[in-house]
Design a protein around this motif. Structure first.
Motif, PDB file in Angstrom:
ATOM      1  N   THR A 144     -13.746   8.343  16.751  1.00  0.00           N
ATOM      2  CA  THR A 144     -13.297   9.078  15.568  1.00  0.00           C
ATOM      3  C   THR A 144     -13.494   8.296  14.266  1.00  0.00           C
ATOM      4  O   THR A 144     -13.413   8.877  13.189  1.00  0.00           O
ATOM      5  CB  THR A 144     -11.816   9.492  15.698  1.00  0.00           C
ATOM      6  N   GLY A 145     -13.784   7.007  14.362  1.00  0.00           N
ATOM      7  CA  GLY A 145     -13.996   6.209  13.153  1.00  0.00           C
ATOM      8  C   GLY A 145     -15.416   6.262  12.620  1.00  0.00           C
ATOM      9  O   GLY A 145     -15.684   5.791  11.516  1.00  0.00           O
ATOM     10  N   LYS A 193     -12.439   0.000  23.963  1.00  0.00           N
ATOM     11  CA  LYS A 193     -12.298   0.551  22.604  1.00  0.00           C
ATOM     12  C   LYS A 193     -13.597   0.356  21.835  1.00  0.00           C
ATOM     13  O   LYS A 193     -14.214  -0.701  21.876  1.00  0.00           O
ATOM     14  CB  LYS A 193     -11.139  -0.121  21.860  1.00  0.00           C
ATOM     15  N   ASP A 251     -13.441   6.699  22.563  1.00  0.00           N
ATOM     16  CA  ASP A 251     -13.246   7.547  21.389  1.00  0.00           C
ATOM     17  C   ASP A 251     -14.053   6.977  20.222  1.00  0.00           C
ATOM     18  O   ASP A 251     -14.173   5.752  20.077  1.00  0.00           O
ATOM     19  CB  ASP A 251     -11.771   7.598  20.975  1.00  0.00           C
ATOM     20  N   TYR A 304     -10.629   0.973  15.611  1.00  0.00           N
ATOM     21  CA  TYR A 304     -10.013   1.982  14.745  1.00  0.00           C
ATOM     22  C   TYR A 304      -8.719   2.457  15.382  1.00  0.00           C
ATOM     23  O   TYR A 304      -8.717   2.860  16.543  1.00  0.00           O
ATOM     24  CB  TYR A 304     -11.003   3.135  14.566  1.00  0.00           C
ATOM     25  N   THR A 305      -7.624   2.406  14.636  1.00  0.00           N
ATOM     26  CA  THR A 305      -6.328   2.736  15.211  1.00  0.00           C
ATOM     27  C   THR A 305      -6.227   4.192  15.674  1.00  0.00           C
ATOM     28  O   THR A 305      -5.415   4.506  16.532  1.00  0.00           O
ATOM     29  CB  THR A 305      -5.183   2.448  14.216  1.00  0.00           C
ATOM     30  N   LYS A 306      -7.048   5.083  15.127  1.00  0.00           N
ATOM     31  CA  LYS A 306      -7.001   6.491  15.520  1.00  0.00           C
ATOM     32  C   LYS A 306      -7.824   6.769  16.779  1.00  0.00           C
ATOM     33  O   LYS A 306      -7.781   7.888  17.297  1.00  0.00           O
ATOM     34  CB  LYS A 306      -7.442   7.383  14.364  1.00  0.00           C
ATOM     35  N   ASP A 307      -8.576   5.791  17.257  1.00  0.00           N
ATOM     36  CA  ASP A 307      -9.245   5.916  18.555  1.00  0.00           C
ATOM     37  C   ASP A 307      -8.185   5.629  19.615  1.00  0.00           C
ATOM     38  O   ASP A 307      -7.713   4.502  19.735  1.00  0.00           O
ATOM     39  CB  ASP A 307     -10.394   4.909  18.699  1.00  0.00           C
ATOM     40  N   VAL A 308      -7.782   6.645  20.361  1.00  0.00           N
ATOM     41  CA  VAL A 308      -6.693   6.510  21.319  1.00  0.00           C
ATOM     42  C   VAL A 308      -7.192   6.086  22.703  1.00  0.00           C
ATOM     43  O   VAL A 308      -6.663   5.167  23.305  1.00  0.00           O
ATOM     44  CB  VAL A 308      -5.908   7.845  21.426  1.00  0.00           C
ATOM     45  N   VAL A 350      -5.302   0.217   9.471  1.00  0.00           N
ATOM     46  CA  VAL A 350      -6.111   1.269  10.080  1.00  0.00           C
ATOM     47  C   VAL A 350      -7.255   0.690  10.915  1.00  0.00           C
ATOM     48  O   VAL A 350      -7.584   1.209  11.972  1.00  0.00           O
ATOM     49  CB  VAL A 350      -6.679   2.201   8.980  1.00  0.00           C
ATOM     50  N   TRP A 351      -7.827  -0.384  10.426  1.00  0.00           N
ATOM     51  CA  TRP A 351      -8.972  -1.029  11.083  1.00  0.00           C
ATOM     52  C   TRP A 351      -8.532  -2.409  11.569  1.00  0.00           C
ATOM     53  O   TRP A 351      -8.350  -3.315  10.761  1.00  0.00           O
ATOM     54  CB  TRP A 351     -10.147  -1.158  10.111  1.00  0.00           C
TER      55      TRP A 351
END
Length: 110
Positions: free
Chosen positions: A97-98, A22, A95, A87-91, A44-45
């Motif tokens: 995206t943050g 990650k 990734d 970053y929670t949106k990095d799957v 989120v972080w």
């Protein structure tokens, strides 16, 4: 143990990742050795927490890694005294995206 690694995108672009691949971020809102990411921010972080040793993967300078003690007693990994987060949106591993979110969140370059 947590191992901090380098994810190399090209000869000129690379960034740090955790044991699971990650991407790792810093916040310009933090002060050296101090996290200013509150409970809402942490939804989120996610602070990169260490339960054991913090190890440097290939190419990472061990002397740049450290730990800060958070108010709740947990230990957060730092790089050059900057607290590290995922970053929670990095799957998926790698990734990014943050990158640049709110103009304060940035990937950590080695």
């Amino acid at each position: 143990d947590i191992t901090i690694n380098i994810h190399k995108v090209s000869d000129t672009v690379s960034f740090l990742t955790d044991t699971n691949g990650k991407s790792l971020y810093i916040s310009l809102n933090d002060k050296a050795g101090q996290s200013n990411c509150d409970a809402a921010c942490q939804q989120v972080w996610s602070p990169l927490l260490a339960g054991g040793r913090v190890l440097a993967g290939q190419g990472v300078d061990q002397t740049k890694l450290g730990i800060l003690l958070r108010p709740d007693g947990t230990k957060q990994v730092t790089y050059l005294n900057a607290p590290l987060y995922t970053y929670t949106k990095d799957v998926n591993p790698g990734d990014t995206t943050g990158q640049g979110v709110d103009g304060v969140w940035f990937l950590v370059t080695p």
